[in-house]
Design an enzyme around this catalytic site. Structure first.
Site, PDB file in Angstrom:
ATOM      1  N   ASP A 164      -2.518   6.259  -7.613  1.00 48.21           N
ATOM      2  CA  ASP A 164      -2.449   4.831  -7.280  1.00 48.21           C
ATOM      3  C   ASP A 164      -2.369   3.995  -8.560  1.00 48.21           C
ATOM      4  OD1 ASP A 164      -2.761   2.369  -6.098  1.00 48.21           O
ATOM      5  OD2 ASP A 164      -4.540   2.913  -4.953  1.00 48.21           O
ATOM      6  N   ASP A 235      -0.775  -2.814   1.008  1.00 52.34           N
ATOM      7  CA  ASP A 235      -1.734  -2.128   1.891  1.00 52.34           C
ATOM      8  C   ASP A 235      -1.615  -2.573   3.343  1.00 52.34           C
ATOM      9  OD1 ASP A 235      -2.569  -1.194  -0.523  1.00 52.34           O
ATOM     10  OD2 ASP A 235      -4.691  -1.610  -0.185  1.00 52.34           O
TER      11      ASP A 235
END
Ligand code: GLA
Length: 424
Positions: A164, A235
């Site tokens: 990430d 997200d």
């Protein structure tokens, strides 16, 4: 020349003297079996399926939660339906010791034991890190420790890494190339490639999942630096607006997906919900929203990583997550992702080509309940099809016949998902 050649054929062809140098009467085949190195193991030939801790547990996940999730995958039948990866997301990380070796924090007292436990159930285990100095939740990242961390994951027995971007942006990209977007992109690609090479050097087959929110059209360069999947957007949240906007952002990306490399519209929110304030009740996704979300992730050939509270899921959520017909669309071996065929007001129609010449059609009502009593007419000709067509409704399980200009009633946020074995 080194004669530890892999194949006997190669030994015979390239190293005849070494192979037969002992005596004139030496046997024509080596007496000891030739050690053949294993062929490189391929992963993610269909979109990975499993569970990830983030969408429900966020920062609070513990070793026990992960064990319970593994238990539940088995006892609910999800494992049998294809959910294999049990993925620990952010917040497992502790400190590095004097040698730079990262340790898990107190929520994960023994990672090796946890991996053994998950493997003992016939499941695989995933872990999470960042190319930056810290993860998004501000735990230790892998910057300058890539090889060491990859070795650590392999030694623990991990099978999947989600990597990430997080703090790599400020700490490296903007710090080193403040006003140069192209240089920033090169730094990011190099960072993903560094971990790719570190993972490959472990010799362990590890699914490599990129999470950098679709920046710089990752679908164009991700596979060249080892991506098995890449997030295409920011997200996901457990509400219709988020799910529907992610779906639309993925329209047009079909050509980048295929066996071994997949667009990732983010982990599933099926069964989840959220509260709008400290005193508000949780507003869960409706049944229709859960069905549409799951159906469309399958149409997108998305990784199916459940993100809900498995020990407490309702029978309805379990039935959605284990619908074998829908999972078969996702896992279709051709790996051809769906495309949006047309939209008509608040109705969207998507199609996906499947192996054996079959086709799946999804019709979504993204709007109000208007179409519950006032049907929408599906235009098969716009899909290059002509009725009557025998099909299966994958949510009722019933056979249906699709006709030209067929009236379809759909409640708000609901879906009609059909599979046509022999389209014409
Ligand atoms: C980012 C990712 C999420 C999750 C969190 C963890 O926001 O996009 O999926 O991994 O970080 O901190």
């Amino acid at each position: 020349m080194r004669c530890s050649a892999v194949l006997a054929v190669a030994i015979l062809a390239l190293c005849p003297l070494a192979a037969f140098s002992q005596t004139a009467s030496a046997p024509k085949v080596p007496q000891k079996p030739v050690q053949r190195s294993a062929p490189p193991q391929v992963v993610a030939q269909t979109p990975p399926m499993g569970w990830n801790s983030w969408n429900f547990f966020h920062r609070n996940v513990t070793d026990q939660d992960v064990r319970h999730a593994a238990d539940q995958l088995v006892s609910t039948g999800m494992k049998d339906a294809g959910y294999i990866y049990v993925n620990i997301d952010d917040t497992w990380e502790g400190d590095r010791d004097a040698n730079g070796v990262l340790h898990a924090n107190s929520k994960f007292p023994d990672m090796k034991a946890l991996a053994d436990y998950v493997h003992s159930k016939g499941l695989k285990l995933g872990i999470y890190s960042s190319p930056g100095p810290q993860t998004c939740a501000r735990f230790a990242g892998s910057l300058d420790h890539e090889v060491q961390d990859a070795q650590l994951y392999a030694s623990w027995g991990f099978d999947y890494l989600k990597y990430d971007l997080c703090t790599f942006r400020e700490a490296v990209m903007t710090a080193q190339a403040p006003n140069d977007k192209a240089a920033q992109m090169r730094l990011m690609i190099a960072a993903y490639d560094k971990m790719n090479k570190a993972l490959k050097s472990t010799g362990r087959p590890i699914v490599y999942s990129f999470c950098q929110y679709g920046w710089d059209a990752v679908w164009e360069w991700g596979p060249s630096v080892g991506a098995n999947l890449w997030r295409t957007t920011g997200d996901i949240q457990p509400n219709w607006q988020s799910i529907y906007s992610i779906l639309n952002e993925n329209a047009g990306l079909a050509k980048y997906a295929g066996p071994g490399h997949w667009n990732d519209p983010d982990m599933l929110e099926v069964g989840n919900g959220q509260s709008s304030g400290p005193n508000s009740p949780i507003r869960y996704l409706t049944s229709a929203e859960n069905r549409t979300h799951f159906s469309m992730w399958a149409m997108l050939a998305a990784p199916l990583l459940a993100g809900n509270d498995l020990p407490n899921m309702t029978p309805e959520v379990r039935a959605i997550l284990t619908n074998r017909d829908v999972i078969a669309i996702d896992q279709d071996r051709l790996g051809h992702e769906a495309t949006r065929a047309y939209s008509d007001g608040e109705l969207d129609v998507w199609t996906r080509h499947l192996s054996g010449g079959a086709t799946a059609i999804a019709v979504i009502n993204a709007g109000s309940d208007r179409y519950s009593g006032h049907p929408f007419h599906l235009n098969l000709a716009k899909l290059g099809l002509h009725g009557p067509l025998k099909a299966k409704d994958l949510w009722t399980g019933k056979d249906i016949t699709l006709t030209d200009n067929m009236p379809i009633e759909l409640a708000s946020h609901d879906i009609l998902l059909v599979r046509i074995p022999s389209p014409k």
